[in-house]
Design a protein around this motif. Structure first.
Motif, short mmCIF file in Angstrom:
data_model
loop_
_atom_site.label_atom_id
_atom_site.label_comp_id
_atom_site.label_asym_id
_atom_site.label_seq_id
_atom_site.Cartn_x
_atom_site.Cartn_y
_atom_site.Cartn_z
N VAL A 8 -8.30 1.70 -4.04
CA VAL A 8 -8.13 3.31 -4.73
C VAL A 8 -9.26 3.94 -3.83
O VAL A 8 -10.45 3.67 -3.70
CB VAL A 8 -8.39 3.38 -6.17
CG1 VAL A 8 -8.28 4.97 -6.37
CG2 VAL A 8 -7.52 2.77 -6.86
N SER A 9 -8.56 4.97 -2.92
CA SER A 9 -9.70 6.01 -2.29
C SER A 9 -10.33 5.21 -1.15
O SER A 9 -11.36 5.45 -0.82
CB SER A 9 -10.44 6.83 -3.09
OG SER A 9 -9.51 7.71 -3.91
N GLY A 10 -9.80 4.28 -0.53
CA GLY A 10 -10.36 3.09 0.41
C GLY A 10 -11.28 2.10 0.05
O GLY A 10 -11.44 1.27 0.77
N TYR B 3 0.96 -1.32 -0.02
CA TYR B 3 -0.06 0.05 0.04
C TYR B 3 0.94 1.27 -0.03
O TYR B 3 2.00 1.23 0.56
CB TYR B 3 -1.08 0.20 1.27
CG TYR B 3 -0.36 0.22 2.56
CD1 TYR B 3 0.06 1.28 3.00
CD2 TYR B 3 -0.36 -1.09 3.51
CE1 TYR B 3 0.69 1.29 4.30
CE2 TYR B 3 -0.05 -0.89 4.83
CZ TYR B 3 0.51 0.06 5.01
OH TYR B 3 1.06 0.31 6.60
N ALA B 4 0.26 2.39 -0.65
CA ALA B 4 0.89 3.57 -0.76
C ALA B 4 0.49 4.40 0.58
O ALA B 4 1.17 5.04 1.06
CB ALA B 4 0.66 4.35 -2.07
N THR B 5 -0.67 4.33 0.92
CA THR B 5 -1.45 5.03 2.04
C THR B 5 -2.33 4.08 2.59
O THR B 5 -3.05 3.30 1.94
CB THR B 5 -2.20 6.23 1.48
OG1 THR B 5 -1.33 7.11 0.89
CG2 THR B 5 -2.69 6.82 2.80
N ASN C 280 0.07 1.23 -14.52
CA ASN C 280 0.11 1.51 -12.95
C ASN C 280 -1.15 2.89 -12.44
O ASN C 280 -1.40 3.54 -13.33
CB ASN C 280 1.44 2.28 -12.67
CG ASN C 280 2.53 1.21 -13.17
OD1 ASN C 280 2.37 0.18 -13.09
ND2 ASN C 280 3.68 1.73 -13.14
N PHE C 281 -1.45 2.45 -11.46
CA PHE C 281 -2.89 3.22 -11.10
C PHE C 281 -2.51 4.07 -9.84
O PHE C 281 -3.56 4.90 -9.22
CB PHE C 281 -4.02 2.42 -10.75
CG PHE C 281 -3.93 1.24 -9.94
CD1 PHE C 281 -4.10 1.41 -8.58
CD2 PHE C 281 -3.43 0.03 -10.58
CE1 PHE C 281 -4.04 0.01 -7.87
CE2 PHE C 281 -3.20 -0.94 -9.76
CZ PHE C 281 -3.49 -1.10 -8.28
N ILE C 282 -1.48 3.78 -8.78
CA ILE C 282 -0.96 4.45 -7.83
C ILE C 282 0.57 4.81 -7.92
O ILE C 282 1.43 4.40 -8.65
CB ILE C 282 -1.16 3.81 -6.69
CG1 ILE C 282 -0.53 2.26 -6.44
CG2 ILE C 282 -2.70 3.63 -6.31
CD1 ILE C 282 -0.58 1.63 -5.10
N THR C 283 1.08 5.61 -6.95
CA THR C 283 2.51 5.96 -7.08
C THR C 283 3.30 4.96 -6.35
O THR C 283 2.57 4.32 -5.38
CB THR C 283 2.72 7.29 -6.27
OG1 THR C 283 2.22 8.34 -6.91
CG2 THR C 283 4.33 7.66 -6.21
N LEU C 284 4.39 4.42 -6.99
CA LEU C 284 4.75 3.18 -6.48
C LEU C 284 6.12 3.23 -5.99
O LEU C 284 6.85 2.29 -5.57
CB LEU C 284 5.23 2.23 -7.65
CG LEU C 284 3.73 1.76 -8.83
CD1 LEU C 284 4.07 0.84 -9.85
CD2 LEU C 284 2.84 1.16 -7.98
#
Length: 199
Positions: free
Chosen positions: A112-114, A88-90, A160-164
């Motif tokens: 994504v966004s929870g 996870y990023a966040t 890619n859909f989040i910062t890795l």
């Protein structure tokens, strides 16, 4: 930021390395490095969970992580038990996951966004889905599986859909119902180099 492939642990010395990992146990669930593997157990008839986290964050760009599953057979004993291997990023918001549930399915998922979104699924077969990995290359994230740890089959891929570049490794088992029995799952060989000879 260190590449994710630099984090290695065979989980074979019955000692959870505090320089690499921390754990969280809630309402009777337990997590331990025992019997030369990681074992996570839920409590009987209790809403509970146990988690394993990497102490540091890592860069998945042009890198990968891999895990060997040992025994998930008890997952189907409960009606609401779920297990996730992911990055996870966040926390609680954005991540990349392999997910399993009590229906006997394996999922490639994103958060994504929870919200979890299942991207692909199949019936979990222990000998087929023995090793799992997530790998990133050229702007694409791949979920792969293997029966041997050498030859890999793609399960799903997406842009890619989040910062890795700063991801936390997270493994967790949870029971979301007070009517579920106690179950135990196990895994080992996280990021062990011999698993990566044929990327």
């Amino acid at each position: 930021m260190a590449k994710l492939s630099t984090l290695t642990d065979a989980f074979d010395d019955n000692y959870l390395d505090p320089a690499k990992w921390s754990k969280y146990e809630q309402y009777g669930a337990t997590l331990a490095e025992v019997n030369n593997r990681i074992e996570i157990s839920t409590a009987n008839n209790v809403n509970c969970e146990a988690d394993l986290y990497s102490e540091s964050t890592y860069d998945l760009t042009d890198s990968y992580y891999t895990i060997q599953l040992i025994d998930l057979s008890e997952l189907t004993s409960g009606s609401t038990t779920t297990m996730n291997f992911g990055l996870y990023a966040t926390q609680f918001l954005d991540g990349i996951y392999w997910r399993f549930d009590s229906t006997g399915k394996i999922y490639a998922s994103k958060r994504v966004s929870g919200s979890f979104v299942d991207l692909a699924n199949a019936t979990y077969i222990a000998n087929t889905h023995k090793y799992l990995r997530v790998i990133e290359a050229d702007g694409t994230t791949y979920w792969d599986y293997s029966s041997s740890g050498y030859s890999w089959t793609n399960f799903y891929s997406t842009a890619n859909f989040i910062t890795l570049t700063a991801l936390t490794v997270n493994f967790w088992l949870a029971s979301w119902s007070t009517g579920d029995p106690s179950i135990t799952i196990s895994f080992n060989n996280a990021f062990v180099p011999w698993l990566f000879e044929n990327l």
